[in-house]
Scaffold this active site. Structure first.
Site, PDB file in Angstrom:
ATOM      1  CG  HIS A  47      -1.859  -1.107   1.362  1.00 38.23           C
ATOM      2  ND1 HIS A  47      -1.713  -2.111   2.284  1.00 38.23           N
ATOM      3  CD2 HIS A  47      -3.005  -1.387   0.694  1.00 38.23           C
ATOM      4  CE1 HIS A  47      -2.718  -2.961   2.178  1.00 38.23           C
ATOM      5  NE2 HIS A  47      -3.514  -2.553   1.218  1.00 38.23           N
ATOM      6  CD  GLN A 158       1.963  -6.766 -12.145  1.00 35.70           C
ATOM      7  OE1 GLN A 158       2.965  -6.037 -12.199  1.00 35.70           O
ATOM      8  NE2 GLN A 158       2.017  -8.066 -12.332  1.00 35.70           N
ATOM      9  CG  ASP A 160      -5.657  -6.927  -5.715  1.00 30.33           C
ATOM     10  OD1 ASP A 160      -6.016  -8.045  -5.362  1.00 30.33           O
ATOM     11  OD2 ASP A 160      -5.054  -6.132  -4.958  1.00 30.33           O
TER      12      ASP A 160
HETATM   13  P1  AMP Z   1      -6.558  -3.684  -0.521  1.00 31.06           P
HETATM   14  O1  AMP Z   1      -6.386  -2.922   0.739  1.00 31.06           O
HETATM   15  O2  AMP Z   1      -6.149  -5.113  -0.428  1.00 31.06           O
HETATM   16  O3  AMP Z   1      -7.894  -3.463  -1.169  1.00 31.06           O
HETATM   17  O4  AMP Z   1      -5.504  -3.051  -1.529  1.00 31.06           O
HETATM   18  C1  AMP Z   1      -5.486  -1.674  -1.807  1.00 31.06           C
HETATM   19  C2  AMP Z   1      -4.569  -1.416  -2.973  1.00 31.06           C
HETATM   20  O5  AMP Z   1      -3.253  -1.848  -2.642  1.00 31.06           O
HETATM   21  C3  AMP Z   1      -4.994  -2.190  -4.233  1.00 31.06           C
HETATM   22  O6  AMP Z   1      -4.813  -1.367  -5.369  1.00 31.06           O
HETATM   23  C4  AMP Z   1      -4.042  -3.345  -4.221  1.00 31.06           C
HETATM   24  O7  AMP Z   1      -3.805  -3.880  -5.504  1.00 31.06           O
HETATM   25  C5  AMP Z   1      -2.784  -2.695  -3.677  1.00 31.06           C
HETATM   26  N1  AMP Z   1      -1.879  -3.701  -3.144  1.00 31.06           N
HETATM   27  C6  AMP Z   1      -2.175  -4.712  -2.278  1.00 31.06           C
HETATM   28  N2  AMP Z   1      -1.089  -5.488  -2.078  1.00 31.06           N
HETATM   29  C7  AMP Z   1      -0.091  -4.964  -2.845  1.00 31.06           C
HETATM   30  C8  AMP Z   1       1.271  -5.323  -3.079  1.00 31.06           C
HETATM   31  N3  AMP Z   1       1.822  -6.376  -2.494  1.00 31.06           N
HETATM   32  N4  AMP Z   1       1.991  -4.555  -3.941  1.00 31.06           N
HETATM   33  C9  AMP Z   1       1.433  -3.480  -4.555  1.00 31.06           C
HETATM   34  N5  AMP Z   1       0.162  -3.096  -4.367  1.00 31.06           N
HETATM   35  C10 AMP Z   1      -0.592  -3.829  -3.533  1.00 31.06           C
END
Ligand code: AMP
Length: 310
Positions: A47, A158, A160
């Site tokens: 994040h 990326q 997701d």
């Molecule tokens: P989430 O809180 O899981 O909904 O993720 C929020 C954002 O962070 C989304 O755009 C995810 O794709 C991104 N994200 C989650 N894990 C990673 C990671 N390991 N590397 C880069 N971006 C991430």
């Protein structure tokens, strides 16, 4: 001598009205040029890498913290999803975020609401079949957040990938004046993609989890070793990925392996080096569902658009 940690001001808006009032102040002398990072909290370095990208190219950085109920299907982990609001706000403050938007569920989804965004074709891809509510929930909440936050650039990981492709398509279809910036997946030392759900892994499952990335990289190497062929068989690539995944006894289930188009996530029979593809897989280690993907060929350069200048 004590180190003095100077913290920048951060505004935490717990309602849409509070955010809009703050935005009005920011825009009195011209556009706020907002870089927006939507999250569900339980933050990690993945994040924060999105925040850093947003910091580099925007005047104002906004992050949202909202565990979106509509993207969870019955039986998924909505109730036990980690919620760490105070810690997340501190992390965002230290990373240089200007505004945190952390709305209440009751305001985002009042008892009576009628309208949602239905990306119908995504219900047919592997991840849509596995999680029937997911893409509609994601598209709807991101559309709502874009309308509230009013970003110039929005940052997605990326990690997701289908979400990234879906949001890019939605922005085009519904004429949102927003640039969708995709940022690379941040990984642990052994290759495991960082995820808020990694905390569910037991100490013995954790080392085994790196097999997912290893298997996908094996798939990329296979495609790249066949440069002499115009088209590489997706079936052969999937079989090889499956072979590597099956070598790890702790993998309790391979939910799917996909070779998909970087345009719309539709399944490919063959990968052309010209267009490239997205290799992804979902496995279970005990009860934990792990998802990951890697890009091959031209999909890499096509995915990483630069942010809109300000
Ligand atoms: P989430 O809180 O899981 O909904 O993720 C929020 C954002 O962070 C989304 O755009 C995810 O794709 C991104 N994200 C989650 N894990 C990673 C990671 N390991 N590397 C880069 N971006 C991430």
């Amino acid at each position: 001598m004590r180190n003095i940690i100077q913290r920048r001001n951060i505004h935490v808006c717990r309602s849409i009205e509070a955010y809009r009032q703050h935005l009005a102040k920011l825009t009195t002398n011209g556009p706020a040029r907002i870089g927006f990072v939507p999250t569900m909290g339980a933050l990690h370095q993945g994040h924060l890498s999105l925040v850093e990208s947003a910091r580099n190219c925007n005047k104002t950085v906004v992050a949202s913290l909202f565990v979106n109920p509509t993207q969870f299907s019955a039986g998924e982990d909505f109730d036990k999803y980690p919620r760490t609001l105070e810690r997340d706000i501190t992390m965002l403050q230290e990373a240089g975020v200007d505004i945190v938007f952390a709305p209440e569920r009751s305001e985002m989804y009042p008892a009576y609401s009628l309208t949602h965004v239905e990306p119908a074709a995504f219900s047919l891809i592997d991840e849509g079949r596995a999680r029937p509510e997911f893409f509609r929930g994601v598209a709807t909440v991101v559309a709502k957040l874009f309308n509230i936050v009013q970003p110039t650039n929005a940052y997605f990981g990326q990690k997701d990938i289908s979400q990234c492709i879906l949001i890019r398509q939605m922005v085009t279809d519904l004429n949102f004046p927003v640039r969708v910036v995709v940022c690379p997946t941040i990984r642990e030392m052994d290759g495991l993609a960082m995820s808020s759900r990694n905390v569910y892994l037991t100490a013995s499952e954790r080392p085994a989890a790196s097999i997912l990335y290893k298997a996908l990289v094996h798939g990329v190497n296979l495609v790249e070793s066949q440069q002499e062929k115009a088209l590489v068989s997706a079936k052969v690539v999937k079989e090889e990925i499956e072979r590597v995944l099956s070598s790890e006894p702790r993998v309790s289930r391979i939910e799917y392996i996909s070779v998909a188009s970087p345009r719309d996530m539709s399944e490919l029979h063959e990968i052309s080096h010209g267009t490239g593809g997205i290799l992804s897989a979902v496995i279970r280690l005990g009860n934990v569902r792990l998802i990951d993907n890697v890009l091959v060929g031209k999909a890499i350069s096509d995915m990483y658009l630069t942010p809109l200048d300000f």
